[in-house]
Design a protein around this motif. Structure first.
Motif, mmCIF file in Angstrom:
data_model
loop_
_atom_site.group_PDB
_atom_site.id
_atom_site.type_symbol
_atom_site.label_atom_id
_atom_site.label_comp_id
_atom_site.label_asym_id
_atom_site.label_seq_id
_atom_site.Cartn_x
_atom_site.Cartn_y
_atom_site.Cartn_z
ATOM 1 N N PRO A 34 14.953 -5.938 -10.479
ATOM 2 C CA PRO A 34 14.813 -7.368 -10.791
ATOM 3 C C PRO A 34 16.012 -8.197 -10.326
ATOM 4 C CG PRO A 34 14.189 -6.021 -12.679
ATOM 5 C CD PRO A 34 14.809 -5.097 -11.681
ATOM 6 N N GLN A 35 17.227 -7.648 -10.506
ATOM 7 C CA GLN A 35 18.415 -8.404 -10.127
ATOM 8 C C GLN A 35 18.457 -8.655 -8.619
ATOM 9 O OE1 GLN A 35 20.833 -9.777 -12.345
ATOM 10 N NE2 GLN A 35 21.091 -10.857 -10.407
ATOM 11 N N LYS A 36 18.072 -7.651 -7.843
ATOM 12 C CA LYS A 36 18.047 -7.819 -6.380
ATOM 13 C C LYS A 36 17.045 -8.894 -5.983
ATOM 14 C CE LYS A 36 17.405 -5.176 -2.104
ATOM 15 N NZ LYS A 36 17.108 -3.841 -1.518
ATOM 16 N N LEU A 37 15.881 -8.909 -6.651
ATOM 17 C CA LEU A 37 14.869 -9.927 -6.348
ATOM 18 C C LEU A 37 15.377 -11.316 -6.719
ATOM 19 C CD1 LEU A 37 12.033 -10.752 -5.474
ATOM 20 C CD2 LEU A 37 11.234 -10.209 -7.792
ATOM 21 N N ILE A 38 16.034 -11.430 -7.860
ATOM 22 C CA ILE A 38 16.575 -12.728 -8.282
ATOM 23 C C ILE A 38 17.607 -13.227 -7.276
ATOM 24 C CG2 ILE A 38 18.001 -13.864 -10.039
ATOM 25 C CD1 ILE A 38 16.606 -12.073 -12.120
ATOM 26 N N ASN A 39 18.478 -12.332 -6.827
ATOM 27 C CA ASN A 39 19.483 -12.715 -5.829
ATOM 28 C C ASN A 39 18.820 -13.193 -4.542
ATOM 29 O OD1 ASN A 39 21.456 -11.940 -7.643
ATOM 30 N ND2 ASN A 39 21.792 -9.940 -6.717
ATOM 31 N N LEU A 72 8.980 -13.579 -9.193
ATOM 32 C CA LEU A 72 8.745 -14.190 -7.888
ATOM 33 C C LEU A 72 7.979 -15.499 -8.028
ATOM 34 C CD1 LEU A 72 9.026 -13.809 -4.784
ATOM 35 C CD2 LEU A 72 6.729 -12.833 -4.832
ATOM 36 N N VAL A 73 6.938 -15.502 -8.862
ATOM 37 C CA VAL A 73 6.139 -16.718 -9.054
ATOM 38 C C VAL A 73 7.002 -17.845 -9.600
ATOM 39 C CG1 VAL A 73 4.239 -17.756 -10.350
ATOM 40 C CG2 VAL A 73 3.973 -15.469 -9.363
ATOM 41 N N ASP A 74 7.780 -17.557 -10.635
ATOM 42 C CA ASP A 74 8.637 -18.591 -11.223
ATOM 43 C C ASP A 74 9.682 -19.072 -10.226
ATOM 44 O OD1 ASP A 74 7.253 -18.457 -13.551
ATOM 45 O OD2 ASP A 74 8.913 -17.794 -14.812
ATOM 46 N N GLY A 75 10.230 -18.131 -9.454
ATOM 47 C CA GLY A 75 11.254 -18.499 -8.483
ATOM 48 C C GLY A 75 10.721 -19.390 -7.370
ATOM 49 N N LEU A 76 9.585 -19.002 -6.789
ATOM 50 C CA LEU A 76 8.996 -19.810 -5.707
ATOM 51 C C LEU A 76 8.532 -21.169 -6.214
ATOM 52 C CD1 LEU A 76 6.949 -17.091 -3.754
ATOM 53 C CD2 LEU A 76 9.224 -18.001 -3.246
ATOM 54 N N SER A 110 17.655 -26.756 -8.486
ATOM 55 C CA SER A 110 18.912 -26.277 -7.929
ATOM 56 C C SER A 110 18.989 -24.754 -8.008
ATOM 57 C CB SER A 110 20.090 -26.893 -8.694
ATOM 58 O OG SER A 110 20.128 -26.386 -10.022
ATOM 59 N N SER A 111 19.818 -24.184 -7.155
ATOM 60 C CA SER A 111 19.961 -22.729 -7.117
ATOM 61 C C SER A 111 20.511 -22.191 -8.435
ATOM 62 C CB SER A 111 20.893 -22.323 -5.977
ATOM 63 O OG SER A 111 20.384 -22.774 -4.733
ATOM 64 N N SER A 112 21.456 -22.911 -9.032
ATOM 65 C CA SER A 112 22.043 -22.457 -10.287
ATOM 66 C C SER A 112 21.011 -22.482 -11.414
ATOM 67 C CB SER A 112 23.244 -23.324 -10.666
ATOM 68 O OG SER A 112 22.860 -24.694 -10.783
ATOM 69 N N PHE A 113 20.153 -23.501 -11.422
ATOM 70 C CA PHE A 113 19.097 -23.573 -12.444
ATOM 71 C C PHE A 113 18.108 -22.419 -12.272
ATOM 72 C CE2 PHE A 113 14.763 -24.777 -13.550
ATOM 73 C CZ PHE A 113 14.906 -25.133 -14.880
ATOM 74 N N ILE A 114 17.722 -22.152 -11.031
ATOM 75 C CA ILE A 114 16.778 -21.066 -10.756
ATOM 76 C C ILE A 114 17.353 -19.728 -11.192
ATOM 77 C CG2 ILE A 114 15.598 -19.787 -8.912
ATOM 78 C CD1 ILE A 114 15.374 -22.445 -7.400
ATOM 79 N N GLU A 115 18.623 -19.491 -10.851
ATOM 80 C CA GLU A 115 19.249 -18.222 -11.221
ATOM 81 C C GLU A 115 19.328 -18.069 -12.735
ATOM 82 O OE1 GLU A 115 23.175 -15.548 -10.083
ATOM 83 O OE2 GLU A 115 23.160 -17.703 -9.639
ATOM 84 N N SER A 116 19.719 -19.150 -13.416
ATOM 85 C CA SER A 116 19.822 -19.100 -14.874
ATOM 86 C C SER A 116 18.463 -18.841 -15.518
ATOM 87 C CB SER A 116 20.400 -20.421 -15.396
ATOM 88 O OG SER A 116 20.469 -20.426 -16.803
ATOM 89 N N LYS A 117 17.438 -19.457 -14.984
ATOM 90 C CA LYS A 117 16.087 -19.284 -15.530
ATOM 91 C C LYS A 117 15.581 -17.857 -15.323
ATOM 92 C CE LYS A 117 11.365 -21.036 -15.173
ATOM 93 N NZ LYS A 117 10.452 -21.987 -14.482
ATOM 94 N N LEU A 118 15.760 -17.333 -14.121
ATOM 95 C CA LEU A 118 15.228 -16.010 -13.804
ATOM 96 C C LEU A 118 15.999 -14.896 -14.488
ATOM 97 C CD1 LEU A 118 14.363 -16.396 -10.006
ATOM 98 C CD2 LEU A 118 12.906 -16.763 -11.999
#
Length: 246
Positions: free
Chosen positions: A74-79, A221-225, A233-241
């Motif tokens: 999961p961490q690799k996918l989030i990155n 992946l769905v939430d990220g896309l 923002s990238s920081s918001f996406i990372e924090s959410k995921l």
């Protein structure tokens, strides 16, 4: 190789065999080809009768996951998603088009293609969630192949025991053979109950756990896309995921 699954199977079988030896029983009596054929063949036939071909084949293929677990990170996918979001915010969505060909996962390819094609977050989520639900249903139906086997095996084992007793009854004229014959007859019951509770049911439950992990990866992946499409923002996406990771 999943060492815990292998160890669990060995401990289970070792406990039964060890108990048999400690009680002074002979190890050879536990190995009866006819009893195994009745239980395994009968269980396999029952499962095949109840299952559609695609579900049965998928279930058999998934069986290897118990010992050779699919690698999920999961961490690799989030990155990766965060890196995509940075590229998209800097150079636009079309910059992600080369990533489609680089991926070996059809679900990732589909999501990226929707993103590159300019669909909004709501549409991307709607399309991918249908795909994810179909994936989850098929995998759970396939895992139930092993669960069904666990339900049929004990009953088939009893059937094998009855068949063995019928054979014993035909030898009533030779009392010296009755004891050994009855013992052999009940080996079918041991096979049925043993396979159900030591192999089939644990495999079904472990497969369900692995399916949930795979579904979680798809939800990440769905939430990220969706977030990328919405311009987050990238920081918001990372924090959410990161909330997906315990």
């Amino acid at each position: 190789m999943d060492k815990l699954s292998l160890a669990g199977l060995l401990f289970g079988l070792g406990g039964i065999v060890g108990g048999q030896l400690l009680e002074g029983g002979e190890l050879s009596i536990l190995f009866q080809g006819a009893a195994f054929l009745i239980v395994f063949g009968g269980t396999l036939g029952a499962v095949m009768l109840q299952s559609p071909l695609n579900v049965f084949v998928e279930g058999i293929k998934m069986g290897r996951w118990v010992f050779v677990t699919p690698k999920l990170s999961p961490q690799k996918l989030i990155n990766q998603i965060v890196a995509w979001s940075r590229q998209a915010r800097k150079d636009g969505m079309l910059v992600l088009e080369p990533q489609i060909a680089k991926s070996n996962d059809s679900f990732v390819q589909k999501g990226l293609q929707l993103l590159v094609d300019g669909h909004n977050g709501e549409k991307i989520r709607e399309i991918l969630e249908v795909d994810n639900n179909t994936y989850e249903q098929l995998r759970f139906q396939s895992a139930r192949v092993w669960e069904s086997a666990a339900g049929y095996a004990p009953t088939i084992g009893i059937l094998g025991a009855v068949l063995g007793l019928i054979h014993v009854m035909q030898s009533l004229g030779e009392p010296s053979k009755l004891g050994a014959g009855i013992a052999v007859a009940f080996i079918s019951t041991i096979y049925g109950v043993g396979l159900a509770n030591l192999v089939f049911l644990p495999m079904a439950n472990k497969l369900k756990m692995l399916i949930l992990q795979q579904v979680m990866m798809r939800e990440i992946l769905v939430d990220g896309l969706t977030a990328i499409a919405n311009g987050e923002s990238s920081s918001f996406i990372e924090s959410k995921l990161q909330g997906f990771i315990p």
